[in-house]
Design an enzyme around this catalytic site. Structure first.
Site, PDB file in Angstrom:
ATOM      1  N   GLN A   1      -4.477  -5.524   6.886  1.00  0.00           N
ATOM      2  CA  GLN A   1      -5.468  -6.446   6.316  1.00  0.00           C
ATOM      3  C   GLN A   1      -5.389  -7.829   6.951  1.00  0.00           C
ATOM      4  OE1 GLN A   1      -7.821  -5.457   4.378  1.00  0.00           O
ATOM      5  NE2 GLN A   1      -7.037  -3.449   3.793  1.00  0.00           N
TER       6      GLN A   1
ATOM      7  N   LYS B   1     -10.447  -0.944  10.319  1.00  0.00           N
ATOM      8  CA  LYS B   1     -10.604  -2.128   9.464  1.00  0.00           C
ATOM      9  C   LYS B   1     -11.006  -3.349  10.292  1.00  0.00           C
ATOM     10  CE  LYS B   1      -7.180  -0.345   6.239  1.00  0.00           C
ATOM     11  NZ  LYS B   1      -7.973   0.161   5.109  1.00  0.00           N
TER      12      LYS B   1
ATOM     13  N   CYS C   1      -4.731   2.453  -3.588  1.00  0.00           N
ATOM     14  CA  CYS C   1      -3.483   2.959  -2.986  1.00  0.00           C
ATOM     15  C   CYS C   1      -2.315   2.012  -3.276  1.00  0.00           C
ATOM     16  CB  CYS C   1      -3.623   3.192  -1.486  1.00  0.00           C
ATOM     17  SG  CYS C   1      -4.754   4.516  -1.086  1.00  0.00           S
TER      18      CYS C   1
ATOM     19  N   ASP D   1       3.123  -4.819   7.959  1.00  0.00           N
ATOM     20  CA  ASP D   1       1.892  -4.059   7.829  1.00  0.00           C
ATOM     21  C   ASP D   1       0.744  -5.063   7.944  1.00  0.00           C
ATOM     22  OD1 ASP D   1      -0.405  -2.898   6.894  1.00  0.00           O
ATOM     23  OD2 ASP D   1       0.503  -1.957   5.136  1.00  0.00           O
TER      24      ASP D   1
ATOM     25  N   HIS E   1       0.876  -1.184   0.000  1.00  0.00           N
ATOM     26  CA  HIS E   1       0.000   0.000   0.000  1.00  0.00           C
ATOM     27  C   HIS E   1       0.910   1.229   0.000  1.00  0.00           C
ATOM     28  CE1 HIS E   1      -2.797   2.915   1.888  1.00  0.00           C
ATOM     29  NE2 HIS E   1      -3.777   2.114   1.558  1.00  0.00           N
TER      30      HIS E   1
HETATM   31  N1  PLP Z   1      -1.748  -0.922   4.635  1.00  0.00           N
HETATM   32  C1  PLP Z   1      -2.699  -1.654   4.060  1.00  0.00           C
HETATM   33  C2  PLP Z   1      -2.383  -3.045   3.590  1.00  0.00           C
HETATM   34  C3  PLP Z   1      -3.982  -1.132   3.893  1.00  0.00           C
HETATM   35  O1  PLP Z   1      -4.933  -1.856   3.315  1.00  0.00           O
HETATM   36  C4  PLP Z   1      -4.237   0.184   4.351  1.00  0.00           C
HETATM   37  C5  PLP Z   1      -5.561   0.792   4.125  1.00  0.00           C
HETATM   38  O2  PLP Z   1      -6.270   0.445   3.211  1.00  0.00           O
HETATM   39  C6  PLP Z   1      -3.215   0.892   4.954  1.00  0.00           C
HETATM   40  C7  PLP Z   1      -1.983   0.312   5.085  1.00  0.00           C
HETATM   41  C8  PLP Z   1      -3.418   2.275   5.482  1.00  0.00           C
HETATM   42  O3  PLP Z   1      -4.319   2.256   6.536  1.00  0.00           O
HETATM   43  P1  PLP Z   1      -4.830   3.629   7.197  1.00  0.00           P
HETATM   44  O4  PLP Z   1      -5.353   4.466   6.063  1.00  0.00           O
HETATM   45  O5  PLP Z   1      -5.894   3.189   8.140  1.00  0.00           O
HETATM   46  O6  PLP Z   1      -3.666   4.249   7.873  1.00  0.00           O
END
Ligand code: PLP
Length: 400
Positions: free
Chosen positions: A198, A221, A358, A195, A118
Site C-alpha cells: 500500500q 495495486k 484480510c 510490506d 494483512h
Molecule cells: N499486504 C497488504 C498491505 C495488502 O494490502 C495486500 C493486498 O491487499 C497484500 C499484502 C497482498 O497483496 P497480493 O494479494 O497482491 O499478494
C-alpha cells in the site's frame, strides 16, 4: 489536484454500473490500468511473445531484453543498488512467502509483526514459526490504529530474528514510521521485511534509505496487471540464502547427483515468469513517474482529507484509523452492517470494499467483523467523494 483529464487514460472508468457512472473506490484492493499499460501488454503479445533467457532466436532475445529492461526500471523506481536485487514474483503474498521459506529459525527465536498486518504478512510467519519452533510476537495498536511504540521497544530483543511490518495499513490507512522502526530492529540484528503493497502506489520509495533487508509489493495495486509483483532483497543477503522453489532458470547445473544454483535474482525465479506482467509493470511505473509521485501523493492526500470531512457529517458514522492517513478510509455506520451498506451503494454505481480486508486480527482488536472502506487513486475526484457521500446518506436512510 491532478487534472481530471487523467481519467481518460483509464478506459474502465467510462463503464456504467447498474445504469450509473462507475465510481471506483476500491483501489487498495486493485487499481485500474491505464491505456499505456494495456498497450504495453498488447505490444508484448503482438510483437515479442517468446520464452526468455535461453532462446537463440530473435523473439526470445527481444522478450528477454524487454523483461530485463523492466527489471532495470523497477530497480530505478525503488532506488535498488542493483537490478539483481529485484526478484519478480506474482505479488506481495508470493514475495513474503518466499522470504518466510528461505529464512531458517531455531526454537525460541522470535518473529515480530504488528496488529495492522494483512493476512499475507501474518500467515507465512505463523507457518514458519510452526515449522521451526519460533515464537510470533505482535506489536499492539491504540484506538486510532497507531502502533504502540513503547510496546514495540519492549518486544524487541536479541531474540528478534525477523521483524516485518506493513508500511501502510490497507485497512485503516495508518502510515507506520518504517524507517525508525527498521533502525530499531536492526540494532538487535533482526532481518527486516517491509510490506509495501500500500506504499508503492502512493509515495516515492528508496530502499537504500529505508535500511530494511526485504521489501515486497504487487503490480496490480500500482496500475499494472494482476499476477506480477516484486520482492526486493539486499544482494549480499540474497546471495547467502538458499533457493525455495526448484525448476528451470534457478539452476547453474543439474545432474542426477546434485544441482548447483544460479545467482540472485534468477535463483528465486524458477520456471517461466510472467514476462508480459513485468513489462506492463514497468510501463505502469513509467506512467506514475511521468505524473510524479509527489503530485499523486498531494492529490490523494487532498481527497482523503476531503472524504474524511464529508463522511464525518453522516449521522452515526465512525471513522477508523488516525487523522493522518494514506489513501484508505475505513468506517462503520451505527446499526448498519457493512455488507448491506456496500451492496446498496453498489446499486448506485459506487464500488467500495466491505469486510475484514484480510485483517481479521485487527478487526478482532476493535471488536468488529469488518468495515466499509473507500480507497483512492490518482484518477479519483471530488465528484467521486460527493457520489460516495450521497450514496451513503441515501443507503443509511434506507437501511435504518
Ligand atoms: N499486504 C497488504 C498491505 C495488502 O494490502 C495486500 C493486498 O491487499 C497484500 C499484502 C497482498 O497483496 P497480493 O494479494 O497482491 O499478494
Amino acid at each position: 489536484m491532478l487534472p481530471t483529464t487523467l481519467r481518460d487514460d483509464f478506459p474502465i472508468l467510462r463503464e456504467t454500473v447498474n445504469g450509473k457512472p462507475l465510481v471506483y473506490l476500491d483501489n487498495a484492493a486493485t487499481s485500474q490500468n491505464p491505456t499505456q499499460v494495456i498497450e504495453a501488454s498488447r505490444h508484448y503479445y503482438e510483437k515479442l511473445n517468446a520464452n526468455i533467457h535461453r532462446g537463440t532466436h530473435y523473439l526470445a532475445r527481444a522478450a528477454t531484453e524487454a523483461h530485463e529492461a523492466a527489471r532495470n526500471s523497477v530497480a530505478a523506481h525503488i532506488n535498488a543498488a542493483s537490478p539483481d536485487e529485484v526478484i519478480f514474483t506474482s505479488g506481495t503474498t508470493d514475495g513474503i512467502n518466499l522470504v518466510a521459506n528461505i529464512l531458517s529459525l531455531s526454537p525460541g527465536d522470535e518473529i515480530l509483526i504488528s496488529t495492522l498486518e494483512h493476512h499475507s504478512n501474518i500467515v507465512p510467519w505463523q507457518m514458519l514459526a510452526e515449522r521451526s519452533g519460533a515464537i510470533l510476537k505482535v506489536i499492539p495498536c491504540d484506538e486510532d490504529g497507531v502502533l504502540d511504540q513503547a510496546a514495540f521497544q519492549d518486544l524487541l530483543s536479541d531474540k528478534t530474528k525477523i521483524f516485518t511490518l506493513t508500511w501502510v495499513s490497507n485497512a485503516f490507512g495508518t502510515v507506520n514510521p518504517v524507517r525508525e522502526m527498521t533502525a530499531a530492529a536492526k540494532t538487535h540484528g533482526a532481518i527486516v521485511l517491509i510490506d509495501a503493497a500500500q506504499a508503492v502506489p502512493h509515495m516515492a520509495i528508496d530502499v537504500q534509505a529505508l535500511g530494511a533487508d526485504f521489501l515486497a509489493f504487487s503490480g496490480h495495486k500500482v496500475y499494472a496487471p494482476t499476477g506480477i509483483g516484486v520482492l526486493w532483497g539486499k544482494l549480499d543477503l540474497l546471495k547467502s540464502l538458499p533457493p525455495w522453489k526448484g525448476g528451470g532458470e534457478m539452476i547453474k547445473e543439474v545432474t542426477f547427483e546434485g544441482t548447483t544454483y544460479n545467482d540472485p535474482p534468477f535463483r528465486y525465479e524458477a520456471g517461466t515468469p510472467n514476462i508480459e506482467g513485468a513489462i506492463a509493470l514497468a510501463a505502469a511505473l513509467d506512467y506514475v513517474n511521468a505524473i510524479g509521485l509527489d503530485e499523486i501523493h498531494g492529490h490523494e492526500q487532498f481527497l482523503i482529507r476531503h472524504a474524511a470531512a464529508a463522511l464525518s457529517e453522516i449521522p452515526g458514522i465512525r471513522l477508523y484509523g488516525p487523522a493522518e492517513r494514506a489513501c484508505s478510509l475505513s468506517f462503520a455506520i451505527e446499526g448498519i452492517h457493512h455488507y448491506d451498506l456496500g451492496t446498496l451503494i453498489d446499486q448506485m454505481g459506487v464500488a467500495v470494499r466491505t469486510g475484514h480486508h484480510c485483517c481479521q486480527p485487527l478487526m478482532a482488536r476493535f471488536g468488529i467483523t469488518g468495515t466499509t472502506r473507500a480507497s483512492f487513486a490518482l484518477y479519483n475526484t471530488e465528484e467521486d467523494i460527493s457520489a460516495l457521500t450521497a450514496a451513503l446518506k441515501k443507503a443509511s436512510a434506507m437501511l435504518r
